[in-house]
Design a protein around this motif. Structure first.
Motif, PDB file in Angstrom:
ATOM      1  N   LEU A  31       0.852  -1.200   0.000  1.00 34.39           N
ATOM      2  CA  LEU A  31       0.000   0.000   0.000  1.00 34.39           C
ATOM      3  C   LEU A  31       0.886   1.247   0.000  1.00 34.39           C
ATOM      4  CD1 LEU A  31      -3.052   0.839   0.289  1.00 34.39           C
ATOM      5  CD2 LEU A  31      -2.606   1.029   2.719  1.00 34.39           C
ATOM      6  N   TYR A  33       1.736   5.278   0.054  1.00 35.84           N
ATOM      7  CA  TYR A  33       1.190   6.401   0.830  1.00 35.84           C
ATOM      8  C   TYR A  33       0.064   7.080   0.054  1.00 35.84           C
ATOM      9  CZ  TYR A  33       0.970  10.596   3.617  1.00 35.84           C
ATOM     10  OH  TYR A  33       0.527  11.619   4.399  1.00 35.84           O
ATOM     11  N   ILE A  36      -3.636   5.527   0.153  1.00 35.19           N
ATOM     12  CA  ILE A  36      -4.387   5.346   1.394  1.00 35.19           C
ATOM     13  C   ILE A  36      -5.752   6.012   1.338  1.00 35.19           C
ATOM     14  CG2 ILE A  36      -4.407   5.863   3.857  1.00 35.19           C
ATOM     15  CD1 ILE A  36      -1.380   5.411   3.802  1.00 35.19           C
ATOM     16  N   GLY A  39      -7.931   4.053  -0.791  1.00 35.09           N
ATOM     17  CA  GLY A  39      -8.348   2.839  -0.085  1.00 35.09           C
ATOM     18  C   GLY A  39      -9.496   3.131   0.876  1.00 35.09           C
ATOM     19  N   GLY A  40      -9.405   4.230   1.573  1.00 39.14           N
ATOM     20  CA  GLY A  40     -10.462   4.594   2.512  1.00 39.14           C
ATOM     21  C   GLY A  40     -11.779   4.822   1.803  1.00 39.14           C
ATOM     22  N   ILE A  41     -11.717   5.513   0.659  1.00 43.27           N
ATOM     23  CA  ILE A  41     -12.951   5.781  -0.096  1.00 43.27           C
ATOM     24  C   ILE A  41     -13.553   4.465  -0.588  1.00 43.27           C
ATOM     25  CG2 ILE A  41     -13.859   6.813  -2.199  1.00 43.27           C
ATOM     26  CD1 ILE A  41     -11.660   9.010  -1.734  1.00 43.27           C
ATOM     27  N   PHE A 187     -14.415   6.145 -16.864  1.00 42.77           N
ATOM     28  CA  PHE A 187     -14.329   7.497 -16.309  1.00 42.77           C
ATOM     29  C   PHE A 187     -12.910   7.799 -15.839  1.00 42.77           C
ATOM     30  CE2 PHE A 187     -14.618  10.463 -12.767  1.00 42.77           C
ATOM     31  CZ  PHE A 187     -15.380  11.485 -13.329  1.00 42.77           C
ATOM     32  N   LEU A 188     -12.353   6.841 -15.089  1.00 36.75           N
ATOM     33  CA  LEU A 188     -11.013   7.076 -14.542  1.00 36.75           C
ATOM     34  C   LEU A 188      -9.970   7.185 -15.647  1.00 36.75           C
ATOM     35  CD1 LEU A 188     -11.047   4.753 -11.426  1.00 36.75           C
ATOM     36  CD2 LEU A 188     -11.038   7.238 -11.470  1.00 36.75           C
ATOM     37  N   VAL A 191     -10.114  10.699 -16.670  1.00 39.55           N
ATOM     38  CA  VAL A 191      -9.865  11.735 -15.667  1.00 39.55           C
ATOM     39  C   VAL A 191      -8.546  11.538 -14.932  1.00 39.55           C
ATOM     40  CG1 VAL A 191     -10.740  12.727 -13.539  1.00 39.55           C
ATOM     41  CG2 VAL A 191     -12.309  12.160 -15.366  1.00 39.55           C
ATOM     42  N   LYS A 192      -8.271  10.308 -14.571  1.00 41.60           N
ATOM     43  CA  LYS A 192      -7.105  10.069 -13.710  1.00 41.60           C
ATOM     44  C   LYS A 192      -6.485   8.726 -14.071  1.00 41.60           C
ATOM     45  CE  LYS A 192      -6.269  11.300  -8.837  1.00 41.60           C
ATOM     46  NZ  LYS A 192      -5.097  12.078  -9.097  1.00 41.60           N
ATOM     47  N   MET A 195      -4.367   6.181 -11.871  1.00 39.26           N
ATOM     48  CA  MET A 195      -4.950   5.342 -10.815  1.00 39.26           C
ATOM     49  C   MET A 195      -5.066   3.887 -11.249  1.00 39.26           C
ATOM     50  SD  MET A 195      -8.017   7.288  -8.905  1.00 39.26           S
ATOM     51  CE  MET A 195      -8.570   5.867  -7.996  1.00 39.26           C
TER      52      MET A 195
END
Lengths: 198, 205
Positions: A31, A33, A36, A39-41, A187-188, A191-192, A195
């Motif tokens: 994991l 930094y 994180i 991961g929480g989302i 979508f990702l 946009v990103k 990821m």
């Protein structure tokens, strides 16, 4: 897919817990930094998705979302799903504390497999990428049904029968999650895109 | 970069709202509940998924406090399974609804005792004899009741039966604990906290 307390024998519970512990250790090590917050989302999404009940067909099934979690996090799906499962057990009485290990394996194991099998194809443009994303979402659930049937096999139920029923019952969910995963990935990608490399 | 962040935020907000809307409307998923109540000399059980769907062909097994299996059966298409009281003790009723869904319910001995006493009164407990032995009866109401028409035992029996019938659905509803919106928000709060701690630990390295 959550197996309740008092259903499984000791050895099954222990081996499930051991495998999940290994997965979690690997996941925590890998994991980053930067991952994180993500991961929480995703843990929140997994936690809430179990309340989204799909009243189609004979099933009593809910969304699981382990496919997209696997694609985005890889091995880190283990700790993320474990946290969400713990909270589901405490707040909603889904599954249970003693079955956390087995349930973690049922849902996070397929997430990791999907990440390895379909992950490399996700980056492709056009329909190949979309199809791979759909297959990840749907496949993660089919695999979860098979792992669940395997863990129940040692209790009293027949493997083929349970696996078959579980997959049939989750067919609508597989379709829905396949579409959701395909949309998220699409979508990702726009946009990103960084990821999706994880 | 700013537009990307903005779009990312919209995605999260949209997903969250969608999840909440969807989760409030049905507000249940799959946990299975077995509920049992005593009525006369029978114990009735009802099994359902927390979605309200009844458990059909679920396996019910009844255990005594030592863990010996007393009897077993299968729920009908109304999710019910009834059986005569096998013995006066705590009874553990276990449901296996298939695919890893299971739960249990405990019928306490005193719940059974109430019904059993009124059904088969032992001679010592009959109010008439209590009235004979005690010169100054400790429970005057019971003694006076015997003198007239209905003895207290019969009245109690009728009232108990009627109450059991009326209370069964209420007790059943009490069992159907639905989780609330606070639980969902609370759980998400925990997740944020846990991942905050993880981020903190990783940042110190």
């Amino acid at each position: 897919m959550h197996i309740s307390e008092g259903y499984l024998s000791g050895p099954v519970l222990l081996s499930g817990a051991a495998l999940t512990a290994i997965g979690t250790a690997v996941g925590l090590k890998r994991l980053d930094y930067d991952q994180i917050a993500q991961g929480g989302i995703l843990a929140s999404a997994f936690f809430v998705a179990s309340l989204v009940h799909v009243p189609i067909g004979p099933s009593n099934a809910h969304l699981i979302m382990n496919g997209i979690i696997g694609l985005l996090l890889g091995w880190a799906a283990f700790p993320v799903i474990l946290v969400a499962l713990l909270l589901q057990a405490v707040f909603f009485q889904f599954g249970g504390i003693t079955t956390l290990g087995v349930n973690g394996l049922i849902m996070a194991g397929p997430a990791v497999i999907v990440a390895y099998v379909f992950g490399p194809w996700i980056g492709r443009s056009g329909w190949v990428g979309t199809a791979a994303a759909f297959a990840s979402g749907a496949g993660a659930i089919a695999l979860a049904a098979i792992v669940m049937a395997a863990s129940l096999f040692f209790t009293d139920e027949k493997f083929m029968a349970v696996a078959g029923t579980a997959i049939v019952v989750h067919l609508p969910i597989m379709g829905i999650e396949g579409v959701i995963t395909a949309f998220c990935v699409g979508f990702l990608k726009k946009v990103k895109p960084e990821m999706l490399s994880g | 970069m700013t537009t990307k962040l903005w779009q990312w935020g919209v995605l999260i907000a949209g997903l969250t709202v969608a999840c909440m809307v969807l989760s409030i409307a049905p507000a249940h998923a799959h946990k299975v509940i077995v509920f049992a109540w005593v009525e006369g000399d029978t114990i009735h059980t009802e099994s359902k998924f927390s979605a309200g769907k009844l458990v059909q062909d679920g396996k019910i097994a009844v255990f005594d406090p030592q863990g010996n299996k007393l009897l077993e059966g299968v729920t009908d298409d109304r999710g019910r399974f009834s059986f005569p009281i096998p013995q006066k003790s705590d009874l553990k009723i276990e449901l296996q609804a298939g695919m890893g869904h299971g739960n249990q319910w405990l019928v306490r001995a005193q719940e059974i005792d109430d019904g059993a006493d009124s059904r088969a009164p032992t001679p010592k407990q009959t109010p008439s004899e209590a009235g004979h032995t005690g010169a100054a009866p400790a429970r005057p109401t019971e003694a006076s009741a015997t003198a007239d028409c209905l003895d207290a035992q019969t009245v109690r029996q009728i009232v108990t039966l009627a109450l059991e019938k009326k209370l069964a659905p209420i007790e059943a509803r009490l069992v159907e604990q639905r989780w609330r919106f606070q639980d969902i928000i609370g759980g998400i709060g925990y997740i944020v906290g846990i991942f905050g701690v993880v981020a903190y630990m990783k940042s110190r390295k």
